[in-house]
Enzyme design. Structure first.
Site: not given
Ligand code: ADP
Ligand code: F6P
Length: 351
Positions: A13, A80, A111, A133, A135, A137, A179
């Site tokens: 993303g 992607r 990741d 990102t 996120d 994460d 996410r």
């Protein structure tokens, strides 16, 4: 071996700060006299899918990157590229890199993108990752490009939503991205004084959140904000949405999944409110101009990535620990376990 050329790509993303990182990579490469090639649309550009070379691989001139540095989105485009998980596809990418005389690659992404970089490293090709990102994460690092910007976009939006909620004495449901990670939701909730936050890390029930909202109403708060992380629906205990809504006179399709809009509808009916509005913040979180924090990290990380490749260091990802920009092996970074801030989550939900 000295680098004949370096490549840079953005993958997964898009995230605010990606362009700033590319700008820093370009200025650093120019400083060290290494030509820079921009790889388009994530790993796709290395697979030479376009008929025109420039649509896959483009020399990045100084003039061009200086123009894009503060822009939201990613000039290189992103994608992607699921087939990149296959070894034969990775080998094809390697061939392109060799043909183009590219000796090192900077991968900006999350990741999944790092796993792609790791695969190339395992084939003997030097790569460095920069975390990009929204996120949050990637637990090995305190910052990843876009997270700070995304949180700030959510805070600004939630403050405005709360102003409307206050004017109308109506609660609101606000869904944010992330996410499987609830960090954007939690940080945005605590930064706005939102009364309820729902995250994928903590199992929950619809009835439990309705009780929390009712408690707020009983305490005289008629305009509470429920911030939900987009991944929270997977952590929700089974709830018969169809039976609930149809028995309350609201049309619903059988098997319809829960969503922010449906959840607001359920809350309104369970708590006897006149109205409860749903707001899904969406792409404005990703498409915003980077904050100073994200841009500053991009600047340092881009330079470090080029220096590492120049100095023959590879298979590493850049991050921030204790406020200092650092790097560590990709493999080690991907093994760091995420710790969810349950104390903060409980605090938000208890006040
Ligand atoms: P993010 O990088 O933000 O986590 P994705 O999970 O969508 O985003 O991954 C981005 C891209 O990275 C994928 O589309 C694919 O090209 C590549 N990728 C993901 N997982 C792997 C893997 N296990 N091996 C090789 N490449 C991968
Ligand atoms: O990883 C970033 C992210 O925005 C997630 O928060 C979200 O789940 C996902 O990407 C959405 O991806 P897309 O908009 O590309 O479908």
């Amino acid at each position: 071996m000295s680098m004949r050329k370096i490549g840079v790509l953005t993958s997964g993303g898009d995230s605010p700060g990606m362009n700033a990182a590319v700008m820093s990579v370009a200025r650093s490469a120019a400083l060290y006299g290494i030509p820079l090639i921009g790889v388009k649309r994530g790993y796709n550009g290395l697979l030479r899918k376009s008929s025109n070379l420039k649509d896959d691989l483009q020399e990045l001139t100084m003039e061009l990157v200086l123009d894009i540095a503060d822009e939201p989105g990613t000039y290189l485009r992103t994608a992607r590229c699921l087939e990149f998980k296959e070894k034969k596809v990775q080998e094809k990418a390697l061939k392109t890199l060799k043909n183009m005389q590219i000796d090192g690659l900077v991968v900006i992404g999350g990741d999944g993108s790092f796993r792609g970089a790791q695969a190339l490293c395992n084939l003997g090709f030097p790569c460095i990752g920069i975390p990009g990102t929204i996120d949050n994460d990637l637990p090995y690092t305190e910052i990843s490009l876009g997270y700070d910007t995304a949180v700030n976009v959510c805070v600004e939006a939630i403050r405005k939503i709360r102003a409307c909620s206050r004017s109308h004495d109506r609660p609101a449901v606000v869904e944010v991205m992330g996410r499987h990670c609830g960090d954007i939701a939690l940080t945005a909730a605590v930064s706005t004084g939102s009364e309820i936050v729902v995250c994928p890390e903590v199992p929950w029930t619809v009835e439990g959140v309705a009780l929390q909202l009712r408690n707020q109403l009983d305490r005289g708060n008629t305009r509470a904000t429920i911030v939900v992380a987009e991944g929270c629906w997977e952590a929700m205990a089974p709830f018969d949405l169809y039976s609930f809504l149809t028995s309350h006179g609201k049309p619903c399709y059988p098997e319809e999944p829960m969503s922010a809009v449906r959840f607001a509808s359920v809350m309104k009916r369970m708590c006897g409110m006149v109205e409860a509005r749903a707001n899904v913040i969406g792409y404005v979180q990703r498409g915003a101009e980077p904050t100073a924090r994200d841009s500053a990290f991009a600047f340092e990380a881009g330079n470090l990535a080029v220096r590492l490749l120049r100095d023959g260091i590879s298979n590493q990802v850049i991050g921030m620990q204790k406020g200092q920009v650092m790097y560590m092996p990709i493999e080690k970074a991907l093994k760091v376990q995420k710790k969810f801030n349950k104390e903060l989550f409980d605090l938000v939900n208890s006040l």
